[in-house]
Motif scaffolding. Structure first.
Motif, PDB file in Angstrom:
ATOM      1  N   ALA A   1       0.853  -1.188   0.000  1.00 18.72           N
ATOM      2  CA  ALA A   1       0.000   0.000   0.000  1.00 18.72           C
ATOM      3  C   ALA A   1       0.886   1.234   0.000  1.00 18.72           C
ATOM      4  N   VAL A   2       0.330   2.288  -0.538  1.00 15.77           N
ATOM      5  CA  VAL A   2       1.015   3.571  -0.499  1.00 15.77           C
ATOM      6  C   VAL A   2       0.029   4.561   0.101  1.00 15.77           C
ATOM      7  N   GLU A   3       0.443   5.189   1.192  1.00 16.30           N
ATOM      8  CA  GLU A   3      -0.437   6.151   1.865  1.00 16.30           C
ATOM      9  C   GLU A   3       0.333   7.441   2.017  1.00 16.30           C
ATOM     10  N   GLY A   4       0.128   8.350   1.122  1.00 16.17           N
ATOM     11  CA  GLY A   4       0.884   9.602   1.176  1.00 16.17           C
ATOM     12  C   GLY A   4       2.362   9.313   1.050  1.00 16.17           C
ATOM     13  N   GLU A   5       3.111   9.746   2.045  1.00 15.50           N
ATOM     14  CA  GLU A   5       4.558   9.534   2.013  1.00 15.50           C
ATOM     15  C   GLU A   5       4.951   8.196   2.639  1.00 15.50           C
ATOM     16  N   ARG A   6       3.969   7.382   2.917  1.00  9.92           N
ATOM     17  CA  ARG A   6       4.206   6.133   3.643  1.00  9.92           C
ATOM     18  C   ARG A   6       3.991   4.936   2.721  1.00  9.92           C
ATOM     19  N   ILE A   7       4.980   4.064   2.702  1.00 14.40           N
ATOM     20  CA  ILE A   7       4.871   2.866   1.859  1.00 14.40           C
ATOM     21  C   ILE A   7       4.832   1.651   2.772  1.00 14.40           C
ATOM     22  N   LEU A   8       3.908   0.763   2.525  1.00 13.59           N
ATOM     23  CA  LEU A   8       3.899  -0.521   3.231  1.00 13.59           C
ATOM     24  C   LEU A   8       4.382  -1.581   2.251  1.00 13.59           C
ATOM     25  N   ALA A   9       5.401  -2.299   2.657  1.00 10.55           N
ATOM     26  CA  ALA A   9       5.981  -3.278   1.735  1.00 10.55           C
ATOM     27  C   ALA A   9       6.446  -4.490   2.506  1.00 10.55           C
ATOM     28  N   GLU A  10       6.642  -5.589   1.788  1.00 12.19           N
ATOM     29  CA  GLU A  10       7.151  -6.798   2.433  1.00 12.19           C
ATOM     30  C   GLU A  10       8.102  -7.507   1.483  1.00 12.19           C
ATOM     31  N   ALA A  11       8.951  -8.367   2.039  1.00  9.25           N
ATOM     32  CA  ALA A  11       9.883  -9.145   1.220  1.00  9.25           C
ATOM     33  C   ALA A  11      10.278 -10.384   2.012  1.00  9.25           C
ATOM     34  N   ASN A  12      10.509 -11.466   1.298  1.00  7.78           N
ATOM     35  CA  ASN A  12      11.037 -12.662   1.946  1.00  7.78           C
ATOM     36  C   ASN A  12      12.533 -12.504   2.173  1.00  7.78           C
TER      37      ASN A  12
END
Lengths: 422, 165
Positions: free
Chosen positions: B101-112
């Motif tokens: 997700a991208v919320e304004g200046e905030r990115i939610l990300a994941e990786a193995n």
């Protein structure tokens, strides 16, 4: 060649008059290890299983272990706590594979044998055979009784939310097993308050299981090996402390009251781990708030032989479960908890102070490391011995921590039970 | 939610910075350059290393729960100065980050990730495997972690875990 000059003695015996020198072979012999399982874990002793709070509802179960044997802690439909062995009575399948869950009954998938939550066998498929073309094929013999083929049921003792069990139904009552001195420290933590499980940590330590009991019966090392203890005065030779054992010297409590820390020449000079100018960037790591139930001491570490360590070190409390797997390895399972009457700030405090402990902890990771390094030496020259003469060669209680008396006490008991006596 | 963008609208320059953040982090934690590790976090950034069983049961206990950049610096001091341990090399293999997700200046990300540990005179073994779940914010100094949660499958730790994952 004479046994006395061999690196690998053929028929070693521990004949010394006291228990101040432990032969390395006591940690390396597979035959001795199996005898320890037999005499300590499977007979005459209560082993730790878990907390009642881990199985709050009827049908809740959680796998645990007694020695190397897989057992299941389960709350049955009547609300009672049972511990049964995780071995199907038919063909020995270790049938319960999940670590925890909720069930109405247990089913072994192999031949679908079915057990209630008390471990009673309920049903056997094709018990009366299968009818085909007017004839009954197979079936169990007419004298087969389901009542005779339940799961192995352990004797269970629950005290203030803590579950112990024993394969030995003739074991003495838990309270007698712990003895009045240790019972007092047990009840100090577990006084009947509700417990809230915070979570688990697991590590496999490549060392003999007794080394972990020794580690928590050794008040000499924490102020030396562990910088945090020496520098912040949490556990140090100049702390007010007491060392107490049960009458048979198998269990112990190390009781200590935090000092002011800082530089006291007698206890920190030449100590590599002491960092005079060390300060925390985030003081929340040691935001200690004294609790009324402590009754004075800031730390009590209780060893219950052979399987449990009860940790109270300032605001962090946990159960540490020793689950051996071979003479040179054991799993060490930590269950951290809080109390039902804790406010949110106290729960957070316990969680943050948990950074000190466990397989990555500031003052615990190194314990696993030094245990591994000891075991490496034991394996390479089993004829040799450790030296436990700090504070003398006796096995008396003490009012200071500059002593290895608790370890000597444990080995006096070990020798008695193992028949390794002078 | 002014400035909210969908994942698809994340511009490539930002995504490229995100890739670099993941790659640079792995290099630093593998290079024993521990002092640079806290710099990947905002001042109130949190680092958590949690066994998967606790994560999935909603139990809060972590193996490490470092609640600020200052606390992460305290861990660095521990790793460098206070914890006696067997020396080892570690090697992170990190998958391509997946933007959640991208919320304004905030990115939610994941990786193995998988971390291979090699002790002196020992073989290389998979020491810790899991996934990162991250909250990343734009700062004047570039992208930083407001939160990095590492959830590991390797619940039975091979004795002890010293270096950052």
């Amino acid at each position: 060649m004479d046994d006395a000059t061999r690196v690998f003695p053929r028929d070693p015996h521990w004949r010394a008059p006291d228990s101040s020198r432990v032969p390395f072979w006591a940690y390396t012999r597979e035959d001795l290890y199996r005898e320890e399982l037999e005499r300590f874990f499977y007979k005459g002793h209560w082993c730790y299983i878990g907390l009642e709070a881990e199985v709050p509802n009827p049908g809740d179960f959680r796998r645990s272990a007694v020695g190397e044997r897989s057992v299941i802690l389960v709350r049955d439909m009547d609300g009672a706590i049972n511990v049964v062995e995780n071995v199907c009575s038919h063909r020995g399948v270790r049938f319960c594979r999940e670590r925890h869950g909720n069930r109405k009954d247990f089913l072994c998938p192999y031949h679908q044998w079915n057990f209630d939550l008390k471990g009673n066998l309920q049903g056997v498929p094709f018990r009366r055979g299968v009818k085909q073309d007017g004839k009954v094929n197979g079936g169990m013999p007419s004298d087969f009784r389901v009542e005779d083929h339940g799961l192995t049921k352990l004797k269970v003792a629950v005290r203030n939310g803590v579950v112990f069990a024993s394969f030995d139904h003739d074991v003495e009552p838990l309270e007698d097993f712990l003895g009045p001195v240790i019972l007092r420290y047990f009840d100090r933590v577990f006084d009947g308050r509700g417990l809230k499980v915070l979570g688990y940590r697991r590590q496999r330590i490549p060392g003999n299981w007794k080394l972990m009991q020794e580690n928590i019966k050794d008040p000499y090392h924490p102020g030396l090996l562990h910088t945090w203890f020496s520098t912040f005065g949490l556990w140090r030779a100049d702390n007010r402390s007491e060392l107490k054992m049960d009458a048979r010297h198998r269990h112990a409590a190390m009781i200590s009251t935090r000092g002011t820390g800082g530089k006291v020449a007698e206890v920190v000079s030449g100590v590599d781990s002491f960092k005079e100018h060390m300060q925390l960037n985030d003081p929340r790591l040691l935001d200690i708030v004294p609790e009324p139930w402590w009754g004075g001491p800031t730390a009590v570490m209780t060893t219950v032989f052979p399987s449990l360590i009860i940790q109270q070190q300032v605001n962090s409390v946990s159960m540490r479960h020793i689950q051996p797997n071979g003479h040179g390895s054991f799993d060490f399972v930590w269950t951290h908890f809080a109390f039902d009457d804790d406010d949110e700030a106290m729960v957070q405090r316990r969680l943050i102070q948990a950074n000190l402990f466990g397989p990555a902890g500031f003052v615990s990771a190194d314990d696993g490391e030094v245990i591994e390094w000891s075991q490496e030496s034991f394996e390479q020259k089993p004829f040799h011995r450790t030296l436990l003469e700090m504070g003398g060669r006796d096995t008396e209680d003490a009012d200071h921590m500059v002593t290895e008396t608790l370890i000597r006490g444990m080995y006096a008991y070990w020798r008695e039970v193992m028949g390794e006596t002078a | 939610m002014s400035g909210a963008r969908t994942v698809g609208e994340l511009d490539f320059a930002t995504y490229f910075s995100l890739l670099n953040l993941y790659a640079d982090y792995a290099v630093v934690v593998d290079s024993a350059d521990w002092a640079r590790w806290p710099e990947f976090f905002t001042e109130d950034g949190r680092y958590r290393l949690q066994p998967r069983e606790n994560y999935e049961q909603g139990l809060p206990l972590c193996l490490l729960a470092l609640e600020s950049q200052a606390m992460i610096r305290d861990r660095v001091f521990g790793v460098k100065e206070t914890m006696y341990h067997d020396p080892y090399y570690q090697r992170h293999i990190v998958g391509t980050p997946r933007v959640l997700a991208v919320e304004g200046e905030r990115i939610l990300a994941e990786a193995n990730y998988a971390v291979i540990r090699t002790k002196l005179d020992g073989e290389s073994t998979v020491f810790n495997a899991g996934f990162y779940r991250d909250e990343i914010v734009t700062t004047p100094g570039g992208l930083r972690f407001a939160s990095r949660l590492c959830v590991y499958d390797s619940e039975m730790i091979a004795n002890s875990l010293i270096y950052p994952i």
